[in-house]
Design a protein around this motif. Structure first.
Motif, PDB file in Angstrom:
ATOM      1  N   PHE A   1       1.008  -1.167   0.101  1.00  0.00           N
ATOM      2  CA  PHE A   1      -0.132   0.110  -0.091  1.00  0.00           C
ATOM      3  C   PHE A   1       0.837   1.406  -0.031  1.00  0.00           C
ATOM      4  O   PHE A   1       0.548   2.353  -0.365  1.00  0.00           O
ATOM      5  CB  PHE A   1      -0.991   0.005   1.080  1.00  0.00           C
ATOM      6  N   GLY A   2       2.072   1.266   0.682  1.00  0.00           N
ATOM      7  CA  GLY A   2       2.819   2.272   0.503  1.00  0.00           C
ATOM      8  C   GLY A   2       3.333   2.721  -0.797  1.00  0.00           C
ATOM      9  O   GLY A   2       3.148   3.789  -1.082  1.00  0.00           O
ATOM     10  N   ARG A   3       3.587   1.744  -1.649  1.00  0.00           N
ATOM     11  CA  ARG A   3       4.143   2.085  -2.830  1.00  0.00           C
ATOM     12  C   ARG A   3       2.737   2.362  -3.941  1.00  0.00           C
ATOM     13  O   ARG A   3       2.878   3.345  -4.679  1.00  0.00           O
ATOM     14  CB  ARG A   3       4.881   0.784  -3.839  1.00  0.00           C
ATOM     15  N   LEU A   4       1.541   2.022  -3.568  1.00  0.00           N
ATOM     16  CA  LEU A   4       0.417   2.438  -4.183  1.00  0.00           C
ATOM     17  C   LEU A   4       0.030   3.871  -3.936  1.00  0.00           C
ATOM     18  O   LEU A   4      -0.437   4.696  -4.719  1.00  0.00           O
ATOM     19  CB  LEU A   4      -0.693   1.202  -3.929  1.00  0.00           C
ATOM     20  N   GLY A   5       0.228   4.215  -2.733  1.00  0.00           N
ATOM     21  CA  GLY A   5       0.031   5.579  -2.281  1.00  0.00           C
ATOM     22  C   GLY A   5       0.931   6.501  -2.833  1.00  0.00           C
ATOM     23  O   GLY A   5       0.372   7.667  -2.956  1.00  0.00           O
ATOM     24  N   ASP A   6       1.958   6.055  -3.260  1.00  0.00           N
ATOM     25  CA  ASP A   6       3.042   7.292  -4.030  1.00  0.00           C
ATOM     26  C   ASP A   6       2.710   6.856  -5.661  1.00  0.00           C
ATOM     27  O   ASP A   6       2.993   8.074  -6.446  1.00  0.00           O
ATOM     28  CB  ASP A   6       4.543   6.980  -3.706  1.00  0.00           C
ATOM     29  N   ILE A   7       2.034   6.024  -6.198  1.00  0.00           N
ATOM     30  CA  ILE A   7       1.546   5.875  -7.462  1.00  0.00           C
ATOM     31  C   ILE A   7      -0.050   6.274  -7.619  1.00  0.00           C
ATOM     32  O   ILE A   7      -0.184   7.215  -8.741  1.00  0.00           O
ATOM     33  CB  ILE A   7       1.752   4.317  -7.937  1.00  0.00           C
TER      34      ILE A   7
ATOM     35  N   GLU B   1       9.483  21.805   0.258  1.00  0.00           N
ATOM     36  CA  GLU B   1       8.887  21.312  -0.913  1.00  0.00           C
ATOM     37  C   GLU B   1       7.494  21.170  -0.759  1.00  0.00           C
ATOM     38  O   GLU B   1       6.721  21.646  -1.696  1.00  0.00           O
ATOM     39  CB  GLU B   1       9.573  19.825  -1.219  1.00  0.00           C
ATOM     40  N   LEU B   2       6.847  20.702   0.400  1.00  0.00           N
ATOM     41  CA  LEU B   2       5.646  20.654   0.615  1.00  0.00           C
ATOM     42  C   LEU B   2       4.757  22.055   0.711  1.00  0.00           C
ATOM     43  O   LEU B   2       3.751  22.181   0.200  1.00  0.00           O
ATOM     44  CB  LEU B   2       5.157  19.879   2.155  1.00  0.00           C
TER      45      LEU B   2
ATOM     46  N   GLU C   1       0.255  15.942 -11.473  1.00  0.00           N
ATOM     47  CA  GLU C   1       0.376  16.995 -12.644  1.00  0.00           C
ATOM     48  C   GLU C   1       1.532  17.118 -13.420  1.00  0.00           C
ATOM     49  O   GLU C   1       1.728  17.256 -14.668  1.00  0.00           O
ATOM     50  CB  GLU C   1      -0.259  18.274 -12.250  1.00  0.00           C
ATOM     51  N   ARG C   2       2.657  17.059 -12.520  1.00  0.00           N
ATOM     52  CA  ARG C   2       4.070  17.081 -12.977  1.00  0.00           C
ATOM     53  C   ARG C   2       4.544  15.826 -13.554  1.00  0.00           C
ATOM     54  O   ARG C   2       5.828  15.852 -14.129  1.00  0.00           O
ATOM     55  CB  ARG C   2       4.866  17.563 -11.809  1.00  0.00           C
ATOM     56  N   ASP C   3       3.949  14.962 -13.500  1.00  0.00           N
ATOM     57  CA  ASP C   3       4.212  13.638 -13.936  1.00  0.00           C
ATOM     58  C   ASP C   3       5.531  12.951 -13.293  1.00  0.00           C
ATOM     59  O   ASP C   3       6.523  12.689 -14.072  1.00  0.00           O
ATOM     60  CB  ASP C   3       4.247  13.641 -15.360  1.00  0.00           C
ATOM     61  N   GLU C   4       5.804  13.336 -11.994  1.00  0.00           N
ATOM     62  CA  GLU C   4       6.568  12.728 -11.022  1.00  0.00           C
ATOM     63  C   GLU C   4       6.448  11.851 -10.119  1.00  0.00           C
ATOM     64  O   GLU C   4       7.105  11.492  -9.255  1.00  0.00           O
ATOM     65  CB  GLU C   4       7.204  14.059 -10.331  1.00  0.00           C
ATOM     66  N   LYS C   5       5.416  11.167 -10.441  1.00  0.00           N
ATOM     67  CA  LYS C   5       5.057   9.858  -9.633  1.00  0.00           C
ATOM     68  C   LYS C   5       6.261   8.458  -9.646  1.00  0.00           C
ATOM     69  O   LYS C   5       6.460   8.436 -11.052  1.00  0.00           O
ATOM     70  CB  LYS C   5       3.789   9.189  -9.967  1.00  0.00           C
ATOM     71  N   PRO C   6       6.693   8.133  -8.898  1.00  0.00           N
ATOM     72  CA  PRO C   6       7.935   7.155  -8.932  1.00  0.00           C
ATOM     73  C   PRO C   6       7.374   5.849  -9.495  1.00  0.00           C
ATOM     74  O   PRO C   6       6.102   5.445  -9.283  1.00  0.00           O
ATOM     75  CB  PRO C   6       8.291   6.853  -7.513  1.00  0.00           C
ATOM     76  N   LYS C   7       8.135   5.352 -10.265  1.00  0.00           N
ATOM     77  CA  LYS C   7       7.771   4.030 -11.023  1.00  0.00           C
ATOM     78  C   LYS C   7       7.935   2.764 -10.068  1.00  0.00           C
ATOM     79  O   LYS C   7       7.350   1.851 -10.224  1.00  0.00           O
ATOM     80  CB  LYS C   7       8.362   3.837 -12.434  1.00  0.00           C
TER      81      LYS C   7
ATOM     82  N   SER D   1      11.543  12.541   0.776  1.00  0.00           N
ATOM     83  CA  SER D   1      11.086  13.634  -0.071  1.00  0.00           C
ATOM     84  C   SER D   1       9.307  13.404  -0.452  1.00  0.00           C
ATOM     85  O   SER D   1       8.973  12.200  -0.180  1.00  0.00           O
ATOM     86  CB  SER D   1      11.844  13.328  -1.584  1.00  0.00           C
ATOM     87  N   ALA D   2       8.941  14.203  -1.163  1.00  0.00           N
ATOM     88  CA  ALA D   2       7.523  14.303  -0.904  1.00  0.00           C
ATOM     89  C   ALA D   2       7.078  13.050  -2.066  1.00  0.00           C
ATOM     90  O   ALA D   2       5.889  12.287  -1.611  1.00  0.00           O
ATOM     91  CB  ALA D   2       6.871  15.460  -1.587  1.00  0.00           C
ATOM     92  N   ARG D   3       7.533  12.659  -2.963  1.00  0.00           N
ATOM     93  CA  ARG D   3       7.351  11.874  -4.072  1.00  0.00           C
ATOM     94  C   ARG D   3       7.432  10.363  -3.555  1.00  0.00           C
ATOM     95  O   ARG D   3       6.881   9.406  -3.957  1.00  0.00           O
ATOM     96  CB  ARG D   3       8.048  12.213  -5.329  1.00  0.00           C
ATOM     97  N   LEU D   4       8.132  10.163  -2.497  1.00  0.00           N
ATOM     98  CA  LEU D   4       8.435   8.863  -1.777  1.00  0.00           C
ATOM     99  C   LEU D   4       7.935   8.716  -0.559  1.00  0.00           C
ATOM    100  O   LEU D   4       8.373   7.832   0.104  1.00  0.00           O
ATOM    101  CB  LEU D   4       9.967   8.638  -1.796  1.00  0.00           C
ATOM    102  N   ARG D   5       7.236   9.647  -0.095  1.00  0.00           N
ATOM    103  CA  ARG D   5       6.878   9.905   1.330  1.00  0.00           C
ATOM    104  C   ARG D   5       6.063   9.128   2.005  1.00  0.00           C
ATOM    105  O   ARG D   5       6.224   8.336   3.060  1.00  0.00           O
ATOM    106  CB  ARG D   5       6.230  11.428   1.703  1.00  0.00           C
ATOM    107  N   TYR D   6       5.084   8.314   1.166  1.00  0.00           N
ATOM    108  CA  TYR D   6       4.138   7.314   1.605  1.00  0.00           C
ATOM    109  C   TYR D   6       4.912   6.101   1.729  1.00  0.00           C
ATOM    110  O   TYR D   6       4.786   5.207   2.743  1.00  0.00           O
ATOM    111  CB  TYR D   6       3.068   7.220   0.601  1.00  0.00           C
ATOM    112  N   THR D   7       5.677   5.723   0.792  1.00  0.00           N
ATOM    113  CA  THR D   7       6.808   4.432   0.621  1.00  0.00           C
ATOM    114  C   THR D   7       7.444   4.531   1.769  1.00  0.00           C
ATOM    115  O   THR D   7       7.507   3.497   2.675  1.00  0.00           O
ATOM    116  CB  THR D   7       7.318   4.286  -0.573  1.00  0.00           C
TER     117      THR D   7
END
Length: 445
Positions: A77-83, A436-437, A223-229, A363-369
């Motif tokens: 769920f952590g990775r899904l939360g960032d994706i 960043e936030l 929006e920035r298409d910065e979600k981690p893969k 960092s914000a884009r990896l924060r949930y994971t």
């Protein structure tokens, strides 16, 4: 006058705060109901044995399963939360935990199914852990990513209120059932009511979460298409210090909480031959104080260095068992209740700032994971094995001193983690870890 956009922001923030508090409360009600039941009733029903201590240890083994499965929940769920986003994942975790808890309430015992009953209990406990493992990181971000970064300690503490609120609710329900029912009725069917109530509570939690919007920060990342893969790999390879730090700072608080909300109940019943109700009442009183202390200490960490508060709390955690157990051995309920309030107050001192302290490391884009992995892996090293270790130490040495020394060891680990954190002052903390936030939230207004 307040403009419409500001009013909408405030409504969204209030909803997010309420959804974070209520959702984690419901999930930790489920988790706490099992924790309390494992210390009091589940051993004899699902793991019957002529040795009461052995039966309790087997029940605690399934308690540990709920922690061991948490990293799987954090991973999934952590990775899904960032994706895919925070909101959708939090709906899924609530459903998973609630359904598993409800099914425990209708599960036949060993007398009806034999060993299969224990296997099914372990499987449902595993599912509970997976759900809770994916819950915490998202619940923290839900409130903190809608709030002002300068008050992140307070807003992030919303999710931290859940465990004591859930514990208070679970203990209250079980204590009430034990009080109004005969021992035979409680052991036969009364304990099931606490688990069956989960079905009603989950419906309320779902209603709140389905009304929420996605957090502003995740919207901007999308929006920035910065979600981690591959967020898990990125956390491990690019932010390993943050992950190690997050794990270490959680270990001692987890062990402390297990000691005073789970093991102490067993100690009072089996060692001091006190009633189950007295132990539950003391935990409820301490948990009630935590409802106010946790957000209070979270807010204080926005003004005073989180690191400083954490250092004070960890040292206090290492010292307090040496004061508490002599109080406990008097069998005076007043002294026990006071000791429990102080113990859970110390836990609140650590737990209030903890969510902000951990999430700030990533960092914000990896924060949930990152936050989810740190939280769940620490749970395995801390809360999962703690009741088993406590019970084994008590059986092996026959004294609470060995238990207290074990807590001291975990405090040393947490102190090491605190020294690895970003040690900025509150204003610098906002400018670095929170910048960043703040930028992303401001850009949407």
């Amino acid at each position: 006058m307040t403009n419409p956009s500001e009013a909408m922001d405030r409504r969204s923030l209030r909803r997010a705060f309420a959804a974070s508090v209520s959702g984690t409360t419901l999930e930790y009600y489920d988790f706490a109901a099992y924790s309390v039941a494992s210390a009091t009733i589940l051993g004899k029903l699902f793991f019957p044995s002529h040795d009461e201590l052995a039966s309790t240890m087997l029940a605690f083994s399934t308690y540990a399963v709920g922690y061991v499965s948490r990293p799987l929940g954090g991973f999934i769920f952590g990775r899904l939360g960032d994706i895919i986003g925070r909101k959708q994942v939090l709906v899924a975790t609530l459903l998973l935990t609630g359904i598993a808890t409800f099914l425990i309430g209708v599960l036949p015992t060993h007398a009806a199914l034999g060993g299969a009953a224990a296997i099914l209990l372990v499987a449902l406990r595993f599912a509970q852990g997976v759900g809770v493992g994916g819950e915490w990181g998202g619940a923290v971000l839900l409130s903190s990513e809608f709030g002002d970064p300068k008050r992140r300690g307070f807003w992030a503490s919303a999710a931290q209120i859940g465990p004591p609120a859930g514990t208070l609710l679970a203990n209250g329900v079980l204590a009430l059932l034990a009080a109004i029912l005969s021992t035979g009725a409680f052991e036969s069917w009364g304990w099931r009511i606490a688990f069956l109530l989960s079905g009603v509570l989950v419906l309320f939690g779902l209603w709140l979460r389905l009304k929420l919007e996605e957090t502003p920060v995740f919207k901007k990342i999308a929006e920035r298409d910065e979600k981690p893969k591959a967020p898990v790999r990125e956390v491990v390879t690019s932010e390993p210090r943050a992950l190690i730090t997050g794990i270490l700072v959680r270990i001692c608080p987890d062990v402390l909480y297990s000691l005073f909300t789970v093991f102490v109940l067993t100690y009072m019943v089996s060692k001091l031959h006190m009633s189950r109700g007295e132990g539950l009442a003391a935990v409820m009183i301490g948990s009630a104080f935590q409802l106010f202390l946790i957000p209070g200490f979270g807010a204080l960490s926005d003004r005073v260095s989180r690191r400083t508060l954490y250092l004070i709390g960890t040292v206090a955690a290492a010292v307090w068992p040496f004061v508490f157990f002599p109080m406990l051995n008097t069998k005076s309920f007043l002294l026990i209740a006071i000791g429990m309030v102080v113990a859970l107050g110390i836990h609140a001192l650590l737990y209030g700032p903890q969510a902000a302290l951990i999430t700030e490391q990533f960092s914000a884009r990896l924060r949930y994971t990152g936050s989810s992995l740190a939280y769940t892996l620490a749970g395995v090293l801390g809360g999962a094995i703690a009741p088993l270790v406590f019970t084994a130490l008590l059986a092996g040495y026959g004294t609470w001193v060995a238990v207290a020394i074990y807590l001291v060891v975990t405090a040393v680990l947490t102190l090491t983690g605190v020294l690895l954190t970003r040690g900025a002052r509150p204003d610098e903390d906002v400018q670095t870890a929170g910048q960043e936030l703040q930028d992303e939230t401001t850009a949407l207004r």
